[in-house]
Design an enzyme around this catalytic site. Structure first.
Site, PDB file in Angstrom:
ATOM      1  N   ARG A  46       0.838  -1.202   0.000  1.00  0.00           N
ATOM      2  CA  ARG A  46       0.000   0.000   0.000  1.00  0.00           C
ATOM      3  C   ARG A  46       0.874   1.253   0.000  1.00  0.00           C
ATOM      4  O   ARG A  46       0.512   2.283  -0.559  1.00  0.00           O
ATOM      5  CB  ARG A  46      -0.943   0.004   1.213  1.00  0.00           C
ATOM      6  N   TYR A  98     -15.750  15.714 -16.972  1.00  0.00           N
ATOM      7  CA  TYR A  98     -16.233  14.341 -16.917  1.00  0.00           C
ATOM      8  C   TYR A  98     -17.283  14.240 -15.811  1.00  0.00           C
ATOM      9  O   TYR A  98     -17.122  14.775 -14.708  1.00  0.00           O
ATOM     10  CB  TYR A  98     -15.066  13.396 -16.661  1.00  0.00           C
ATOM     11  N   ASP A 170      -6.317  18.289 -15.559  1.00  0.00           N
ATOM     12  CA  ASP A 170      -6.564  16.934 -16.026  1.00  0.00           C
ATOM     13  C   ASP A 170      -6.065  16.850 -17.468  1.00  0.00           C
ATOM     14  O   ASP A 170      -6.599  17.489 -18.370  1.00  0.00           O
ATOM     15  CB  ASP A 170      -8.062  16.616 -15.960  1.00  0.00           C
ATOM     16  N   LYS A 195      -7.158   5.375 -19.730  1.00  0.00           N
ATOM     17  CA  LYS A 195      -7.395   5.849 -21.084  1.00  0.00           C
ATOM     18  C   LYS A 195      -6.132   5.724 -21.938  1.00  0.00           C
ATOM     19  O   LYS A 195      -5.649   4.621 -22.170  1.00  0.00           O
ATOM     20  CB  LYS A 195      -7.937   7.271 -21.038  1.00  0.00           C
TER      21      LYS A 195
END
Length: 378
Positions: A46, A98, A170, A195
């Protein structure tokens, strides 16, 4: 190194101890300590993992940041970055975002005490007018999803730093191959790595890239605390995708130009949203700050029936949510990416039942155009 070489060799030194060409998948949750008080590089996945660290170092170099952090999705990256701000923080964000980002800001962060103003971040005077004593950051997508609005990153950065704010960009649509926001003044870059970075529709991922050590230290703290880190196998898949990023983006960019021009020539198409058109409002800014226009096209057809007919009859393009993969996808934003945006707001912005979005892939452009043509004419 040039960008294309960095995609392959940005972090090769990390593989020396294994002698492998490809970074191995270190499928381990925990690591043995070398001794009491002896600090190991890895202890628990983690916090860090060799495969993920290799990917993060690569993305940081591609974006020109001091550090990158890989998350389980783009939304996990944004959620973590929003933890940098206190409850009373005010954020100015692009009005065209988005739908998942809008949902987070409005239905989660706002409930926690933050406030947002959504505006056209391409209008610098409007952004300036919205700054108040609690404003802590400007958040923009450029080009935006799905209306392809363009914001001037350098102008926003100058304003943000004048007022002591952070600029968060972004960069999912253009990737660092076409656009490098940190070099233009941004403080944090966000990616949905699902993406274009991954590029094969086979892994979810997100990234936050920091410009300074101070920002990186804060993101690192929240990353390890929230724990939405990217798994080793997914890190391997995204790293593999990045190796062909320049080749894919060049092909996608060329295909998108041809398809956008074809769409514009159809009488049934009322409007095409594509930043590569010289009459696009953001064309000059795009030319200034980016080296390509990317593979995203939105368009409005003359009727709902035609939109549904196209979605039902494409064969090479695939009717599916998401974007950025090698396969071309066509999306119905009002039912998919922006389904949670209030109807009145969607309609006002033009995201209606006649509005479609294409993520152009690497297929032959003629096949894609022929497929659209037969779907239009059925």
């Amino acid at each position: 190194m040039e960008f294309e070489t960095l995609c392959l060799h940005a972090d090769d030194n990390k593989k020396d101890e294994w002698g492998t060409i490809t970074m191995p998948v270190c499928q381990a949750a925990t690591f043995v300590h070398k001794g009491v008080g002896v600090q190991s590089q890895y202890s628990y996945s983690r916090l860090s993992n060799p495969t993920r660290s290799h990917l993060e170092n690569t993305v940081a170099k591609l974006e020109g940041g001091v550090a990158a952090f890989a998350f389980s999705s783009g939304m996990a990256a944004i959620t973590t970055v929003m933890k940098l701000f206190k409850q009373d923080a005010h954020i100015i964000a692009s009005e065209d975002l988005y739908g998942g980002s809008l949902r987070l800001f409005r239905n989660v962060n706002t409930v926690e005490g933050m406030s947002f103003d959504f505006t056209d971040t391409g209008d610098i005077a409007r952004v300036r007018s919205l700054i108040n004593k609690n404003t802590k950051a400007i958040y923009c997508e450029t080009p935006s999803n799905p209306l392809m609005q363009v914001s001037d990153i350098a102008e926003l950065a100058a304003l943000a730093h004048e007022k002591g704010l952070l600029l968060i960009v972004d960069n999912t649509f253009l990737t660092p191959y076409f656009q490098r926001p940190l070099e233009l003044g941004a403080d944090i870059v966000i990616h949905s790595g699902t993406k274009y970075l991954g590029g094969h529709n086979d892994a979810l991922a997100g990234f936050a890239v920091a410009k300074t050590p101070e920002i990186a230290e804060k993101i690192a703290y929240y990353s390890k605390t929230i724990g939405a880190c990217l798994a080793p196998w997914d890190s391997f898949l995204i790293e593999r995708g990045i190796k062909t990023l320049p080749l894919r983006m060049d092909r996608i960019n060329a295909n998108a130009k041809l398809i956008a021009e074809w769409l514009r020539g159809r009488k049934e198409v009322k409007k095409v949203y594509y930043t590569g058109f010289e009459d696009h409002a953001g064309y000059a800014v795009s030319k200034k700050q980016a080296t390509g226009f990317g593979g995203m096209i939105s368009f409005e057809v003359e009727s709902k029936a035609l939109a549904e007919n196209i979605l039902s009859n494409v064969k090479v393009l695939q009717y599916a949510e998401s974007l950025g993969g090698v396969e071309s996808l066509i999306t119905y934003p009002m039912l998919q990416t922006h389904a949670d945006v209030p109807v009145e707001e969607r309609e006002m912005r033009g995201i209606n039942d006649r509005f479609l979005r294409i993520s152009v892939g690497i297929e032959n452009a003629k096949d894609l155009i022929d497929d659209l043509k037969q779907a239009f004419e059925r």
